[in-house]
Enzyme design. Structure first.
Site, PDB file in Angstrom:
ATOM      1  N   GLY A  98       0.816  -1.198   0.000  1.00 52.39           N
ATOM      2  CA  GLY A  98       0.000   0.000   0.000  1.00 52.39           C
ATOM      3  C   GLY A  98       0.851   1.249   0.000  1.00 52.39           C
ATOM      4  O   GLY A  98       2.017   1.244   0.415  1.00 52.39           O
ATOM      5  N   ARG A  99       0.248   2.333  -0.502  1.00 55.82           N
ATOM      6  CA  ARG A  99       0.971   3.600  -0.561  1.00 55.82           C
ATOM      7  C   ARG A  99      -0.016   4.708  -0.234  1.00 55.82           C
ATOM      8  O   ARG A  99      -1.089   4.795  -0.842  1.00 55.82           O
ATOM      9  CB  ARG A  99       1.567   3.785  -1.939  1.00 55.82           C
ATOM     10  CG  ARG A  99       2.437   5.031  -2.122  1.00 55.82           C
ATOM     11  CD  ARG A  99       2.991   5.070  -3.516  1.00 55.82           C
ATOM     12  NE  ARG A  99       3.948   3.986  -3.728  1.00 55.82           N
ATOM     13  CZ  ARG A  99       5.238   4.177  -3.975  1.00 55.82           C
ATOM     14  NH1 ARG A  99       5.715   5.408  -4.046  1.00 55.82           N
ATOM     15  NH2 ARG A  99       6.054   3.162  -4.160  1.00 55.82           N
ATOM     16  N   GLY A 100       0.314   5.526   0.733  1.00 51.01           N
ATOM     17  CA  GLY A 100      -0.556   6.619   1.129  1.00 51.01           C
ATOM     18  C   GLY A 100       0.076   7.963   0.879  1.00 51.01           C
ATOM     19  O   GLY A 100       1.089   8.089   0.173  1.00 51.01           O
ATOM     20  N   GLY A 101      -0.546   8.994   1.463  1.00 48.43           N
ATOM     21  CA  GLY A 101      -0.058  10.347   1.234  1.00 48.43           C
ATOM     22  C   GLY A 101       1.293  10.599   1.856  1.00 48.43           C
ATOM     23  O   GLY A 101       2.064  11.431   1.364  1.00 48.43           O
ATOM     24  N   MET A 102       1.638   9.894   2.941  1.00 48.97           N
ATOM     25  CA  MET A 102       2.905  10.147   3.626  1.00 48.97           C
ATOM     26  C   MET A 102       3.865   8.977   3.573  1.00 48.97           C
ATOM     27  O   MET A 102       5.072   9.165   3.592  1.00 48.97           O
ATOM     28  CB  MET A 102       2.643  10.496   5.094  1.00 48.97           C
ATOM     29  CG  MET A 102       1.878  11.774   5.315  1.00 48.97           C
ATOM     30  SD  MET A 102       1.920  12.263   7.046  1.00 48.97           S
ATOM     31  CE  MET A 102       1.224  10.851   7.849  1.00 48.97           C
ATOM     32  N   GLY A 103       3.337   7.751   3.528  1.00 50.83           N
ATOM     33  CA  GLY A 103       4.232   6.614   3.648  1.00 50.83           C
ATOM     34  C   GLY A 103       3.864   5.470   2.743  1.00 50.83           C
ATOM     35  O   GLY A 103       2.821   5.456   2.097  1.00 50.83           O
ATOM     36  N   ASP A 215      -9.158   9.606   8.975  1.00 52.46           N
ATOM     37  CA  ASP A 215      -9.229   9.091   7.604  1.00 52.46           C
ATOM     38  C   ASP A 215      -9.987   7.765   7.594  1.00 52.46           C
ATOM     39  O   ASP A 215      -9.523   6.763   7.030  1.00 52.46           O
ATOM     40  CB  ASP A 215      -7.833   8.905   7.020  1.00 52.46           C
ATOM     41  CG  ASP A 215      -7.875   8.757   5.491  1.00 52.46           C
ATOM     42  OD1 ASP A 215      -8.855   9.210   4.874  1.00 52.46           O
ATOM     43  OD2 ASP A 215      -6.929   8.178   4.935  1.00 52.46           O
TER      44      ASP A 215
END
Length: 571
Positions: A98-103, A215
């Protein structure tokens, strides 16, 4: 127009005049500090760069924007992630999950030979490395360390890599997003509410520890194989109350569809914003719809307002039946009827536009859902006294059954008492009629026998018998049997033993069919007397013995006197 949109328009003139390299550098800095403003400003710059933009309608621009977003990227294949296969602390990274806005989140396994375990390992995104992101990552790790709940993926380990960037490992959850899991298992409305309550319990716990999630959405709530919901990704979480300097509000990479209006508009955060997101999640799980209609402006301006939320049953108007089928309903109209009422009112209050119009806390929202689940009145829609009584009856079937049985028993008892009273009145009236008849025809004769005066008039006895049979005594068999036995004794006195025996036998049959036990022995003694006068002694003796045996086993108060009368006839 909200504050983010206004600021994007203000900065547009500044950025549009910059050289390309300077603009890219400035945009990268803005992405690290204010992602919402960065997204809105980039959309304006892209629209300005398109040829002939003024010659096309906004609908065309939005359609093309969506097409570009959905089309495969034409950029070169990205370089392989160097972290995959590397080791952080005792953990070996296996793959990106997974890839989010920060990490970026990886699946990793224990690689120091101590024991076997899989974890979800989160690192700062290499391409967005900045002091703000590193501080935010540390903040997330600190907040997760405070949480110990079965419905929250727990912190397992943490540290820093060779470049001083923090990382941490969470318990690995093998599951799928809550909405997909519900649809795949075709859960009905009640089962979906039960899952939503699990999520609420985890959020209530986090709030009690002073932590906001900020979130909440289906991809951050996984359901494991055992049906338990697990809350993930506190990447943009924050403390309730004053925030630390390490996590500025601009770092909130909100998901617009689940973000409360006050969070989208000016970044306000609090328990009410998590509550709003839970309400939207409830809409998606229960109806498959959104509280407010989504429109194309969300693609360019994520903070665009869509108006007041509407009840779930209204959001289903014109909706396809596929969502209803996934929830065990025949069509959208059937699903709307199931959601209408208390459940719809609960979810509508949770997604109210103004924070003060929502529930005071997630715990109160969860309590309302439990009330609905248990069939109890809900506070947002108390209902009438009749509706509350119906709900009480539905949730207390045992007590309802016992109450109904008690009422029926009471009614039966009262009915029996009333019937007995009426029967006693009828018996008294019938007895009075028979008494008047015998008094007017036989004079001193009574129902218990004849007086001392001998009657020689057959005509008088026959007249009495005719009038007796004309009386309405069908429902008084015992009285009728005794009256016939009395007439039989009269016929014995005038020597008509054959007629006396017939009347005595008729009286005995009537008494037996009616279940009359002849407790005073009057009918049996009369029949024995008629048999004896006819010389049918053996038949009389057998009848006397049978009657005496029955009286010996009886505890009736007149049994002794009846035994004496029958004993005399036997003698």
């Amino acid at each position: 127009m909200n504050a983010i949109s206004a600021r994007a328009l203000q900065r547009f003139d500044e950025f549009v005049e910059l050289p390309a390299e300077e603009r890219e550098r400035r945009l990268a800095e803005l992405a690290a500090t204010e992602p919402d403003l960065h997204a809105a400003l980039c959309a304006l710059l892209r629209a300005d760069a398109e040829a002939g933009v003024l010659d096309r309608s906004p609908v065309q621009i939005l359609a093309e924007h969506r097409d570009r977003a959905a089309a495969p990227a034409s950029s070169p294949t990205p370089a392989p992630d160097l972290r995959v296969g590397a080791r952080l602390g005792p953990w070996r990274i296996d793959r990106e999950i997974g890839r989010g806005g920060m990490g970026t989140v990886y699946e990793a396994h224990r690689d120091d030979g101590q024991y076997q375990q899989r974890v979800a390992l989160k690192c700062v995104r290499a391409e967005l490395d900045s002091p703000q992101l590193i501080a935010a990552m540390r903040e997330e790790r600190n907040l997760l360390a405070r949480l110990d709940h079965a419905g929250i993926a727990a912190l397992v380990d943490g540290g820093v890599d060779e470049n001083g960037r923090p990382w941490f490992a969470l318990r690995y959850v093998e599951g799928e997003p809550i909405d997909a899991w519900c649809d795949r298992h075709r859960l009905d409305v009640a089962a979906r509410v039960d899952l939503l309550l699990q999520v609420c319990d985890a959020v209530v716990y986090a709030h009690a520890q002073g932590v906001l999630h900020r979130d909440l959405k289906p991809s951050n709530v996984l359901v494991a194989g055992d049906g338990r919901a697990q809350l993930l990704d506190f990447g943009i979480s924050a403390q309730i109350g004053p925030l630390r300097e390490a996590l500025p509000p601009a770092m909130s990479a909100l998901t617009p569809q689940y973000a409360a209006p006050e969070a989208r508009g000016h970044g306000a955060q609090g328990p009410a914003t998590d509550l709003y997101a839970l309400g939207v999640l409830g809409y998606r799980l229960l109806s498959g719809q959104w509280p407010t209609p989504l429109h194309g402006l969300r693609d360019l301006l994520p903070t665009a307002d869509s108006g007041e939320p509407m009840p779930m049953e209204q959001s289903l108007e014109g909706a396809p039946d596929a969502a209803a089928h996934a929830r065990g309903a025949a069509d959208a109209a059937t699903l709307a009827r199931r959601l209408r009422g208390d459940l719809s009112a609960i979810l509508l209050k949770a997604v109210a536009t103004r924070p003060q119009d929502r529930y005071a806390s997630v715990a109160e929202f969860a309590d309302e859902l439990r009330r609905w689940r248990q069939g109890r009145p809900v506070r947002v829609r108390p209902g009438s006294g009749l509706s509350r009584a119906r709900k009480w009856l539905r949730r207390n079937p045992t007590a309802t059954g016992l109450s109904a049985a008690l009422i029926l028993a009471l009614a039966a008892g009262l009915g029996a008492a009333w019937w007995q009273h009426r029967q006693a009145l009828r018996e008294a009236a019938a007895g009075e009629q028979v008494g008047r008849l015998f008094a007017s025809t036989l004079g001193t004769a009574t129902l218990s026998g004849l007086g001392s005066t001998r009657f020689s008039s057959r005509a008088l006895l026959e007249r009495t018998e005719r009038e007796l049979r004309a009386l309405p005594l069908a429902d008084q068999p015992a009285l009728r049997a005794h009256a016939l036995a009395t007439l039989a004794r009269g016929y014995i006195q005038i020597g008509d033993y054959l007629r006396a025996a017939k009347l005595a036998s008729e009286a005995s049959r009537i008494s037996d069919r009616a279940g009359d036990r002849d407790e005073d022995g009057f009918i049996a003694a009369t029949r024995l007397s008629a048999l004896n006068y006819q010389g049918r002694h053996n038949e009389a003796l057998a009848l006397a013995r049978a009657r005496l045996d029955a009286l010996a086993a009886s505890d009736a108060p007149n049994a002794r006197n009846a035994g004496v009368a029958i004993g005399l006839e036997r003698a």
